[in-house]
Design an enzyme around this catalytic site. Structure first.
Site, PDB file in Angstrom:
ATOM      1  N   LYS A  65       0.837  -1.210   0.000  1.00 29.46           N
ATOM      2  CA  LYS A  65       0.000   0.000   0.000  1.00 29.46           C
ATOM      3  C   LYS A  65       0.869   1.255   0.000  1.00 29.46           C
ATOM      4  CE  LYS A  65      -1.534  -1.636   3.797  1.00 29.46           C
ATOM      5  NZ  LYS A  65      -2.202  -1.940   5.076  1.00 29.46           N
ATOM      6  N   THR A 120      -6.846   9.374   9.052  1.00 29.75           N
ATOM      7  CA  THR A 120      -6.549   8.132   8.321  1.00 29.75           C
ATOM      8  C   THR A 120      -6.364   6.959   9.287  1.00 29.75           C
ATOM      9  OG1 THR A 120      -4.215   8.729   8.330  1.00 29.75           O
ATOM     10  CG2 THR A 120      -5.471   9.284   6.335  1.00 29.75           C
ATOM     11  N   GLY A 123      -6.886   3.655  10.792  1.00 30.56           N
ATOM     12  CA  GLY A 123      -7.575   2.417  10.407  1.00 30.56           C
ATOM     13  C   GLY A 123      -7.757   2.230   8.911  1.00 30.56           C
ATOM     14  N   THR A 124      -7.034   2.996   8.097  1.00 33.76           N
ATOM     15  CA  THR A 124      -7.182   2.839   6.638  1.00 33.76           C
ATOM     16  C   THR A 124      -6.798   1.424   6.194  1.00 33.76           C
ATOM     17  OG1 THR A 124      -4.986   3.827   6.410  1.00 33.76           O
ATOM     18  CG2 THR A 124      -6.863   5.255   5.961  1.00 33.76           C
ATOM     19  N   GLY A 125      -5.713   0.911   6.776  1.00 37.04           N
ATOM     20  CA  GLY A 125      -5.228  -0.412   6.372  1.00 37.04           C
ATOM     21  C   GLY A 125      -6.219  -1.509   6.749  1.00 37.04           C
ATOM     22  N   CYS A 126      -6.758  -1.414   7.970  1.00 38.67           N
ATOM     23  CA  CYS A 126      -7.734  -2.418   8.428  1.00 38.67           C
ATOM     24  C   CYS A 126      -8.959  -2.388   7.520  1.00 38.67           C
ATOM     25  CB  CYS A 126      -8.187  -2.120   9.861  1.00 38.67           C
ATOM     26  SG  CYS A 126      -6.840  -2.004  11.033  1.00 38.67           S
TER      27      CYS A 126
HETATM   28  N1  ATP Z   1      -4.155  10.073   2.248  1.00 33.48           N
HETATM   29  C1  ATP Z   1      -4.690   9.106   1.522  1.00 33.48           C
HETATM   30  N2  ATP Z   1      -5.465   9.369   0.446  1.00 33.48           N
HETATM   31  C2  ATP Z   1      -6.010   8.384  -0.296  1.00 33.48           C
HETATM   32  N3  ATP Z   1      -5.835   7.069  -0.021  1.00 33.48           N
HETATM   33  C3  ATP Z   1      -5.059   6.745   1.034  1.00 33.48           C
HETATM   34  C4  ATP Z   1      -4.452   7.738   1.858  1.00 33.48           C
HETATM   35  N4  ATP Z   1      -3.761   7.114   2.865  1.00 33.48           N
HETATM   36  C5  ATP Z   1      -3.936   5.799   2.660  1.00 33.48           C
HETATM   37  N5  ATP Z   1      -4.697   5.556   1.563  1.00 33.48           N
HETATM   38  C6  ATP Z   1      -5.121   4.247   1.064  1.00 33.48           C
HETATM   39  O1  ATP Z   1      -5.594   3.531   2.179  1.00 33.48           O
HETATM   40  C7  ATP Z   1      -5.188   2.170   2.105  1.00 33.48           C
HETATM   41  C8  ATP Z   1      -4.345   1.845   3.351  1.00 33.48           C
HETATM   42  O2  ATP Z   1      -3.027   2.361   3.151  1.00 33.48           O
HETATM   43  P1  ATP Z   1      -2.007   2.718   4.303  1.00 33.48           P
HETATM   44  O3  ATP Z   1      -0.659   2.714   3.662  1.00 33.48           O
HETATM   45  O4  ATP Z   1      -2.457   3.959   4.990  1.00 33.48           O
HETATM   46  O5  ATP Z   1      -2.212   1.507   5.283  1.00 33.48           O
HETATM   47  P2  ATP Z   1      -1.785   1.329   6.800  1.00 33.48           P
HETATM   48  O6  ATP Z   1      -0.586   2.162   7.108  1.00 33.48           O
HETATM   49  O7  ATP Z   1      -1.651  -0.115   6.998  1.00 33.48           O
HETATM   50  O8  ATP Z   1      -3.029   1.902   7.615  1.00 33.48           O
HETATM   51  P3  ATP Z   1      -3.321   1.800   9.224  1.00 33.48           P
HETATM   52  O9  ATP Z   1      -2.065   1.347   9.895  1.00 33.48           O
HETATM   53  O10 ATP Z   1      -3.789   3.150   9.654  1.00 33.48           O
HETATM   54  O11 ATP Z   1      -4.451   0.831   9.374  1.00 33.48           O
HETATM   55  C9  ATP Z   1      -4.445   2.013   0.787  1.00 33.48           C
HETATM   56  O12 ATP Z   1      -5.321   1.556  -0.208  1.00 33.48           O
HETATM   57  C10 ATP Z   1      -3.962   3.432   0.501  1.00 33.48           C
HETATM   58  O13 ATP Z   1      -3.805   3.636  -0.872  1.00 33.48           O
HETATM   59  C1  HMH Z   2      -6.528  -2.957  17.103  1.00 36.39           C
HETATM   60  C2  HMH Z   2      -5.771  -2.271  16.014  1.00 36.39           C
HETATM   61  N1  HMH Z   2      -5.468  -2.974  14.898  1.00 36.39           N
HETATM   62  C3  HMH Z   2      -4.794  -2.365  13.888  1.00 36.39           C
HETATM   63  C4  HMH Z   2      -4.419  -1.043  13.983  1.00 36.39           C
HETATM   64  C5  HMH Z   2      -3.628  -0.389  12.858  1.00 36.39           C
HETATM   65  O1  HMH Z   2      -4.355   0.591  12.275  1.00 36.39           O
HETATM   66  C6  HMH Z   2      -4.768  -0.346  15.158  1.00 36.39           C
HETATM   67  N2  HMH Z   2      -4.435   0.956  15.333  1.00 36.39           N
HETATM   68  N3  HMH Z   2      -5.436  -0.978  16.147  1.00 36.39           N
END
Ligand code: ATP
Ligand code: HMH
Length: 333
Positions: free
Chosen positions: A178, A271, A273-276
């Site tokens: 990502k 942002t 929880g975007t990854g979750c």
């Molecule tokens: N600022 C942003 N604008 C648009 N899309 C975004 C943005 N930030 C993240 N994304 C999208 O959100 C999704 C998650 O990406 P990210 O790299 O933030 O994951 P993450 O770091 O694992 O998230 P988290 O740890 O907060 O759960 C991807 O599809 C990414 O393209």
């Molecule tokens: C419980 C939990 N899982 C995943 C993440 C990563 O976004 C978080 N902040 N908290």
């Protein structure tokens, strides 16, 4: 409705009391996308938009028993893993996945929360690699997680491709690295709060006066808001004048082909929880019978809408809007 036609999705992850990440984000996402959601909780975190204030892992057997309970009764069409915390939990989770023979497995290799708190013990990385990665259909590391799994630094898209190759060699069929963390800016070694970052980049500071309606989406809008960590002001970035990367690129590798999915980068601090949310949306797609690429593309649309139509909740890094995608479909956007 015929019981066999209900898509069933399981999340194996930690609880986020703030509701933006972890189990809560996953279940909201499953529900929004029409999949019946189930959970196996690995740890309780004390969290809000300001950070992780406590981590209480459950006994290792608890996750395995929850998986066994839902798997043997309700059934699982697709599952995702999130925060797994310890090597022992990973080992037992992997055992259950193997025992049920589940194949639609999305591994979100959660390691560190955005504020820096460890959600996976260091010594558990090896267990993740050895026990879980070989069972994954799709793995969705962010850039720092991909660096750990691939054992290399990622600075360029070529680095990212090399990391994807290395991670694919560890077992997952499809690797999605990502791009949320790749904002095109030189990485700061020290933590910098968002409002300081706003001033460094010359981003205009204004009061938030937009995005009040959760169901409207203005494609022409170029301003986004970001509430400062102190909650007093809103940094508003004009996207086309922002000096960083205006796109966010997720890189997908299936063992033969690289595909880039590009989206508009939204300049917001909300942002959490975007990854979750992204990996849960992919899992819901798989549970509904989409193929992996379709599920990933749908997941991207879901998270893009959730970030764009932010909720502006909390004093720090707020959650995304889990109902934005459905709302937009209902009003034909
Ligand atoms: N600022 C942003 N604008 C648009 N899309 C975004 C943005 N930030 C993240 N994304 C999208 O959100 C999704 C998650 O990406 P990210 O790299 O933030 O994951 P993450 O770091 O694992 O998230 P988290 O740890 O907060 O759960 C991807 O599809 C990414 O393209
Ligand atoms: C419980 C939990 N899982 C995943 C993440 C990563 O976004 C978080 N902040 N908290």
């Amino acid at each position: 409705m015929n019981k066999t036609h209900i898509p069933r999705a399981l999340t194996i992850a930690g609880s986020d009391s703030g509701g933006g990440a972890g189990i809560q984000a996953d279940l909201k996402t499953f529900q929004e996308l029409g999949a019946y959601g189930m959970s196996a909780i690995t740890a309780i975190t004390v969290q809000n938009t300001l950070g992780v204030h406590g981590v209480y892992p459950l006994p290792s057997e608890a996750a395995a028993e929850q998986i066994q309970a839902v798997g043997s009764d309700l059934g699982v069409d697709a599952l995702k893993t999130g925060m797994l915390f310890s090597a022992e939990i990973i080992r037992l989770v992997a055992e259950q996945i193997r025992a049920f023979g589940w194949e639609k497995v999305v591994v979100d290799p959660v390691m560190i929360a955005k504020g820096g708190a460890a959600l996976l013990r260091n010594e558990a990385v090896q267990a993740l690699i050895e026990d879980l990665l070989p069972l994954a259909l799709i793995i969705t590391p962010n850039i720092p997680e991909a660096e750990v799994l691939a054992g290399m630094r990622i600075r360029t898209m070529e680095d990212r491709k090399e990391a994807a190759r290395r991670i694919q060699n560890l077992g997952p069929r499809i690797v999605v690295i990502k791009g949320g963390h790749d904002d095109g800016m030189i990485k700061q070694e020290v933590e910098e709060n968002e409002s300081d970052r706003g001033s460094r980049l010359g981003i205009e500071i204004q009061q938030e006066d937009q995005l009040q309606s959760q169901c409207t989406h203005d494609q022409t809008r170029i301003y986004r808001y970001a509430e400062g960590a102190d909650g007093t002001s809103s940094a508003i970035a004009q996207q086309d004048s922002y000096p960083g990367n205006p796109s966010v690129i997720d890189l997908i590798y299936d063992g033969t082909t690289f595909t880039e999915i590009r989206g508009t980068r939204i300049y917001t601090v909300h942002t959490h929880g975007t990854g979750c949310t992204f990996s849960a949306a992919i899992t819901a797609g798989l549970a509904k019978g989409l193929d992996a690429m379709e599920a990933i593309r749908n997941g991207r649309s879901f998270i893009q809408a959730a970030i764009e139509d932010g909720l502006n909740l909390g004093l720090g890094h707020g959650p995304t809007n889990h109902w934005a995608y459905r709302c937009r479909q209902e009003v034909g956007l």
